[in-house]
Design a protein around this motif. Structure first.
Motif, PDB file in Angstrom:
ATOM      1  N   TYR A 154      19.580 -17.785  21.042  1.00 24.67           N
ATOM      2  CA  TYR A 154      18.551 -18.798  21.275  1.00 24.67           C
ATOM      3  C   TYR A 154      19.071 -20.125  20.728  1.00 24.67           C
ATOM      4  O   TYR A 154      19.354 -20.249  19.545  1.00 24.67           O
ATOM      5  CB  TYR A 154      17.230 -18.418  20.603  1.00 24.67           C
ATOM      6  N   GLY A 162      18.388 -22.211  14.647  1.00 27.11           N
ATOM      7  CA  GLY A 162      19.024 -21.276  13.724  1.00 27.11           C
ATOM      8  C   GLY A 162      19.784 -21.920  12.582  1.00 27.11           C
ATOM      9  O   GLY A 162      20.624 -21.278  11.969  1.00 27.11           O
ATOM     10  N   VAL A 253       7.188 -15.138  10.310  1.00 25.61           N
ATOM     11  CA  VAL A 253       5.903 -15.531  10.904  1.00 25.61           C
ATOM     12  C   VAL A 253       6.114 -16.424  12.122  1.00 25.61           C
ATOM     13  O   VAL A 253       5.278 -16.478  13.016  1.00 25.61           O
ATOM     14  CB  VAL A 253       4.930 -16.217   9.910  1.00 25.61           C
ATOM     15  N   VAL A 254       7.237 -17.111  12.185  1.00 26.46           N
ATOM     16  CA  VAL A 254       7.522 -17.935  13.357  1.00 26.46           C
ATOM     17  C   VAL A 254       7.999 -17.049  14.510  1.00 26.46           C
ATOM     18  O   VAL A 254       7.471 -17.120  15.623  1.00 26.46           O
ATOM     19  CB  VAL A 254       8.594 -19.002  13.034  1.00 26.46           C
ATOM     20  N   ASN A 256       8.742 -13.436  14.516  1.00 25.67           N
ATOM     21  CA  ASN A 256       8.424 -12.006  14.614  1.00 25.67           C
ATOM     22  C   ASN A 256       9.633 -11.191  15.084  1.00 25.67           C
ATOM     23  O   ASN A 256       9.586 -10.526  16.120  1.00 25.67           O
ATOM     24  CB  ASN A 256       7.226 -11.823  15.573  1.00 25.67           C
TER      25      ASN A 256
ATOM     26  N   HIS B 133      10.410 -26.695  25.196  1.00 26.59           N
ATOM     27  CA  HIS B 133      10.456 -26.105  23.856  1.00 26.59           C
ATOM     28  C   HIS B 133       9.424 -26.778  22.958  1.00 26.59           C
ATOM     29  O   HIS B 133       9.676 -27.858  22.430  1.00 26.59           O
ATOM     30  CB  HIS B 133      11.843 -26.254  23.247  1.00 26.59           C
ATOM     31  N   ILE B 147       4.050 -20.611  20.227  1.00 32.53           N
ATOM     32  CA  ILE B 147       5.429 -21.072  20.447  1.00 32.53           C
ATOM     33  C   ILE B 147       5.774 -20.954  21.919  1.00 32.53           C
ATOM     34  O   ILE B 147       5.592 -19.891  22.524  1.00 32.53           O
ATOM     35  CB  ILE B 147       6.399 -20.227  19.602  1.00 32.53           C
ATOM     36  N   VAL B 149       8.822 -21.297  24.569  1.00 36.60           N
ATOM     37  CA  VAL B 149      10.271 -21.322  24.721  1.00 36.60           C
ATOM     38  C   VAL B 149      10.579 -21.254  26.215  1.00 36.60           C
ATOM     39  O   VAL B 149      10.037 -20.401  26.913  1.00 36.60           O
ATOM     40  CB  VAL B 149      10.870 -20.102  23.971  1.00 36.60           C
ATOM     41  N   TYR B 154       6.321 -17.441  23.658  1.00 37.59           N
ATOM     42  CA  TYR B 154       7.250 -16.552  22.973  1.00 37.59           C
ATOM     43  C   TYR B 154       6.442 -15.615  22.086  1.00 37.59           C
ATOM     44  O   TYR B 154       5.728 -16.068  21.186  1.00 37.59           O
ATOM     45  CB  TYR B 154       8.260 -17.337  22.139  1.00 37.59           C
ATOM     46  N   ALA B 161       4.585 -13.335  16.966  1.00 34.70           N
ATOM     47  CA  ALA B 161       5.284 -14.607  16.753  1.00 34.70           C
ATOM     48  C   ALA B 161       4.274 -15.757  16.689  1.00 34.70           C
ATOM     49  O   ALA B 161       3.190 -15.678  17.254  1.00 34.70           O
ATOM     50  CB  ALA B 161       6.283 -14.859  17.872  1.00 34.70           C
ATOM     51  N   GLY B 162       4.652 -16.816  15.992  1.00 35.44           N
ATOM     52  CA  GLY B 162       3.815 -18.018  15.942  1.00 35.44           C
ATOM     53  C   GLY B 162       2.630 -17.937  15.004  1.00 35.44           C
ATOM     54  O   GLY B 162       1.688 -18.703  15.131  1.00 35.44           O
ATOM     55  N   VAL B 251      10.031 -24.761  10.673  1.00 32.53           N
ATOM     56  CA  VAL B 251      10.013 -24.312  12.069  1.00 32.53           C
ATOM     57  C   VAL B 251      11.137 -25.005  12.850  1.00 32.53           C
ATOM     58  O   VAL B 251      11.803 -24.393  13.681  1.00 32.53           O
ATOM     59  CB  VAL B 251       8.650 -24.618  12.724  1.00 32.53           C
ATOM     60  N   VAL B 253      14.125 -26.174  11.882  1.00 31.61           N
ATOM     61  CA  VAL B 253      15.496 -25.665  11.685  1.00 31.61           C
ATOM     62  C   VAL B 253      15.660 -24.281  12.303  1.00 31.61           C
ATOM     63  O   VAL B 253      16.759 -23.887  12.672  1.00 31.61           O
ATOM     64  CB  VAL B 253      15.963 -25.653  10.203  1.00 31.61           C
ATOM     65  N   VAL B 254      14.569 -23.551  12.412  1.00 37.73           N
ATOM     66  CA  VAL B 254      14.658 -22.237  13.055  1.00 37.73           C
ATOM     67  C   VAL B 254      14.729 -22.391  14.571  1.00 37.73           C
ATOM     68  O   VAL B 254      15.613 -21.862  15.230  1.00 37.73           O
ATOM     69  CB  VAL B 254      13.446 -21.345  12.671  1.00 37.73           C
ATOM     70  N   LEU B 255      13.793 -23.142  15.139  1.00 34.17           N
ATOM     71  CA  LEU B 255      13.601 -23.140  16.596  1.00 34.17           C
ATOM     72  C   LEU B 255      14.151 -24.359  17.328  1.00 34.17           C
ATOM     73  O   LEU B 255      14.275 -24.328  18.550  1.00 34.17           O
ATOM     74  CB  LEU B 255      12.108 -23.050  16.912  1.00 34.17           C
ATOM     75  N   ASN B 256      14.404 -25.463  16.609  1.00 32.23           N
ATOM     76  CA  ASN B 256      14.880 -26.681  17.268  1.00 32.23           C
ATOM     77  C   ASN B 256      14.016 -27.036  18.495  1.00 32.23           C
ATOM     78  O   ASN B 256      14.508 -27.131  19.606  1.00 32.23           O
ATOM     79  CB  ASN B 256      16.351 -26.477  17.678  1.00 32.23           C
ATOM     80  N   GLN B 258      11.414 -29.419  20.864  1.00 32.07           N
ATOM     81  CA  GLN B 258      11.446 -30.815  21.280  1.00 32.07           C
ATOM     82  C   GLN B 258      10.171 -31.533  20.828  1.00 32.07           C
ATOM     83  O   GLN B 258      10.177 -32.734  20.590  1.00 32.07           O
ATOM     84  CB  GLN B 258      11.549 -30.846  22.804  1.00 32.07           C
ATOM     85  N   ILE B 289      18.354 -32.823  13.529  1.00 33.11           N
ATOM     86  CA  ILE B 289      17.284 -32.080  14.201  1.00 33.11           C
ATOM     87  C   ILE B 289      16.042 -32.952  14.336  1.00 33.11           C
ATOM     88  O   ILE B 289      15.421 -33.017  15.392  1.00 33.11           O
ATOM     89  CB  ILE B 289      16.960 -30.781  13.423  1.00 33.11           C
ATOM     90  N   ASN B 292      15.208 -35.844  17.273  1.00 34.95           N
ATOM     91  CA  ASN B 292      14.806 -35.541  18.646  1.00 34.95           C
ATOM     92  C   ASN B 292      13.396 -34.980  18.758  1.00 34.95           C
ATOM     93  O   ASN B 292      12.978 -34.603  19.836  1.00 34.95           O
ATOM     94  CB  ASN B 292      15.779 -34.537  19.260  1.00 34.95           C
TER      95      ASN B 292
END
Lengths: 316, 316
Positions: A154, A162, A253-254, A256, B133, B147, B149, B154, B161-162, B251, B253-256, B258, B289, B292
Motif C-alpha cells: 500500500y 508506512g 485501530v487505523v 485493522n 485517498h 478510511i 483507499v 477500507y 479498520a478506521g 494516521v 505517516v501510516v496511510l499517506n 491526500q 507527508i 500534500n
C-alpha cells in the motif's frame, strides 16, 4: 514455455544483491556485486543491469523465462514512473531507473522503496505468507515500515505510506529531535540508534549499569545486558518495546491488520523483546481489534529485500 | 433501460432515512420514517424494506431502475455476509440483514457500518469528491472514523479498520477511561462528550470561566465561549484540536492520505477549530507527508449516511 522466474534486485549503499524467485516466492539463486556508488550514476545503473543479467546466465534458467525485474531502493521515489527523485546513500538524483532497465533488459521493471519491498517479501514467502493484511516494522539504524493490504504494497497518495518510524509517539516533554526534523519520532527510541543513544545517556549520567564497562555500545550489548538482569538496560529495552507496542496500537485501530511482522537487527532480541511489545500492544488496543492480531518475527532476514523485489512483478 | 438509480438506507436509533442517488452521487429524493426499534427485529426489518420501496414508488423512477440498495448501520457487522452481529442502539443481534432485504427487495444489497458509509458519501459526492485517498473523522457523541483507499471503503482484516476514536493518544498520566474500556482514547478528549466533560470538570474545579453560568453545557457553548475569548474554554477546545491534529499525524505517516475530512456536530465550530487542528497536524507530521495533505470540513452533513449507503453499490 517452461516455468516463469522473477528477478529481484536489492540496491544497497555498498552491495547490490540480486535473486531469482519462482512463482511461489522461493529464492532459488542469489548473486551479489559491489554498488560502486562512488563512481556515479552511470556505473551504478550499469552494475544493476549487469548483475541482473549475470544471475540468470549463471543459473539453469533462460532469459526468456524472466517474467520481470523488480528493484528495491532506499530514497524518495516516484513509484508509478519508476523514477528515483533522490537516494541520499547512493547519491542518485532524478534518475529514470525503470526506463533505463527496461531498455537494457527488455523486461517489465518495477521499483519500490526498500522497506515496502522487504514487507512484500515477508508476506509473499516469509512470516506473512498467506496473510493479506500485514504491517511490517524493520528495526535497524532507523525504523522502517511497510504496509500490505490485500496482499499488495500500500503506497498511499504519493508513495509515502508506512513511514512508521516517523510516527511521533514520545510525549512532548520526553521527546528528542529525529533526523527528519520532528520531535519524538518512534525511530528516536525503538531503532538500534535509539537504544544505543539511551544507553550512552545512562552511562554518561552515571547510572549504575554493566554497560558502563562496554567500550563500544551496540544495541545487542544493551539487549544482552537487559536479558542478564541489568536494570538500566532493562528499562531501555522496555522503553523501546513500550513505544513500539503503542505505535502498533495506533496502526491497528487505523488499519485493522491481521499480523505485525518485526524484522531488522533489534528484532534478533527474540521473544524477550516480543513479549514486551505484545504486552504494551494489548494494553493500548481495544480488545475487539487486539484479539485477532499476531505480532511475530520476520523470517527472511536479509533476503526479504530481493524476494520482495522479485514479488513486485506479481504483486503490484 | 433508462438511468440507473441507487437506494441508500441510513438506520438510526429513532429514524430510518432513505434516499435515491444517481450514478454521480447526487441525492435526488429522501424519505424518513420511524425505526420503531422498541418493537423488535421483525418490525425494524419490515420498516427498512417498506421505506426503501416507498421512496421509489413516490419518485418518478421505476423499481427496475434500482441498481441496488446499500445500508449503513452502527454496530458490529460481518460486512461480506451482510450480517449484523450486534447493534446495541437498535437492539439487533445475529440478524441476516442482507439476506432479508435481498429476498424482500429482489435487488443486490450491501451493508457497512455508519462511519464508513458517511466517509464514502463525502468521497463520492461531498468534500472528498475526486480524491481517492481520504480519511474521515466524525466528531459527535463519539469520534467515528472511515478510511477511503482507491475510492473505496477500507475495512481491514475483520471490518474494524478506521476506529480512529479509539486511538490511545492521551499520555498515561492525563488519560481517563473510555467507554471501550481502554485509557486515553481520542474520543475522551475530541468528541462532543469529551469537550463537555472537560468543561464540567473546569466548572467543578472552580476555574474562572463564563461556562460556570451555563446551566446545560453543550459542546457548542464551549466552542462559542472559546471564540469569545474565554481562556478556560479556549484551553479545552485547543486540547480537543491538539489531540485531533496529533492523531491525524499518526494516521498520515501510516496511510499517506491526500485529505482529511472532518464532520459531525463539533466540526461546526468551523475555521476557528480547523486552523488549530492544521497547526497541530503540521507540528507532528514530517514535512514531506504534511505538505500534500488538506484538512477540510465535511459538506454533506446528515446526508452523508444515505449518500454513502447508496454508494456502496458502485464503490465496494
Amino acid at each position: 514455455m517452461s516455468e516463469q522466474i522473477y528477478v529481484g534486485v536489492d540496491i544497497g549503499g555498498t552491495a547490490i544483491k540480486v535473486g531469482i524467485c519462482n512463482q511461489s516466492g522461493d529464492l532459488l539463486h542469489t548473486y551479489e556485486g559491489p554498488t560502486e556508488s562512488d563512481k556515479g550514476t552511470d556505473v551504478i545503473l550499469h552494475n544493476i543491469a549487469t548483475y541482473a543479467k549475470r544471475i540468470v546466465e549463471q543459473s539453469p534458467y533462460e532469459w526468456e523465462q524472466v517474467g520481470g525485474v523488480g528493484v528495491g531502493i532506499a530514497g524518495f521515489l516516484d513509484i508509478p514512473n519508476g523514477f528515483v527523485k533522490f537516494s541520499p546513500n547512493l547519491g542518485l538524483r532524478d534518475v529514470r531507473l525503470k526506463d533505463y532497465l527496461e531498455e537494457h533488459l527488455n523486461k517489465t521493471v518495477r521499483i519500490n522503496n526498500d522497506a515496502n519491498v522487504a514487507a512484500l517479501g515477508e508476506v509473499w514467502a516469509g512470516a506473512g505468507k498467506g496473510v493479506d493484511h500485514c504491517v511490517c516494522y524493520t528495526l535497524g539504524t532507523g525504523v522502517g515500515g511497510g504496509i500490505i493490504v490485500n496482499g499488495k504494497i500500500y503506497e498511499g497518495f504519493n508513495g509515502m505510506a508506512g513511514e512508521l518510524g516517523h510516527m511521533q509517539i514520545v510525549p512532548d516533554l520526553e521527546a528528542i529531535q529525529c533526523g527528519c526534523g520532528k520531535m519524538g519520532c518512534l525511530e528516536t527510541v525503538s531503532s538500534a540508534t535509539g537504544i544505543i543513544r539511551m544507553a550512552k545517556d545512562a552511562v554518561e549520567r552515571g547510572d549504575r549499569t554493566s554497560l558502563s564497562l562496554v567500550e563500544h555500545i551496540m544495541a545487542k550489548e544493551v539487549i544482552d545486558a537487559a536479558k542478564a538482569g541489568d536494570e538500566v538496560a532493562s528499562r531501555i529495552v522496555n522503553r523501546a518495546a513500550y513505544y513500539l507496542g503503542k505505535s502498533m496500537a495506533s496502526v491497528a485501530v487505523v488499519l485493522n491488520p491481521q499480523r505485525f511482522i518485526v524484522g531488522g537487527g533489534v528484532s534478533k532480541a527474540g521473544e524477550f523483546l516480543f513479549e514486551q511489545i505484545r504486552q504494551e500492544f494489548r494494553k493500548y488496543t481495544p480488545d475487539a481489534i487486539a484479539e485477532n492480531v499476531e505480532i511475530v518475527a520476520a523470517t527472511l532476514g536479509n533476503d526479504a529485500g530481493v524476494v520482495g523485489a522479485a514479488g513486485l512483478i506479481l504483486r503490484s
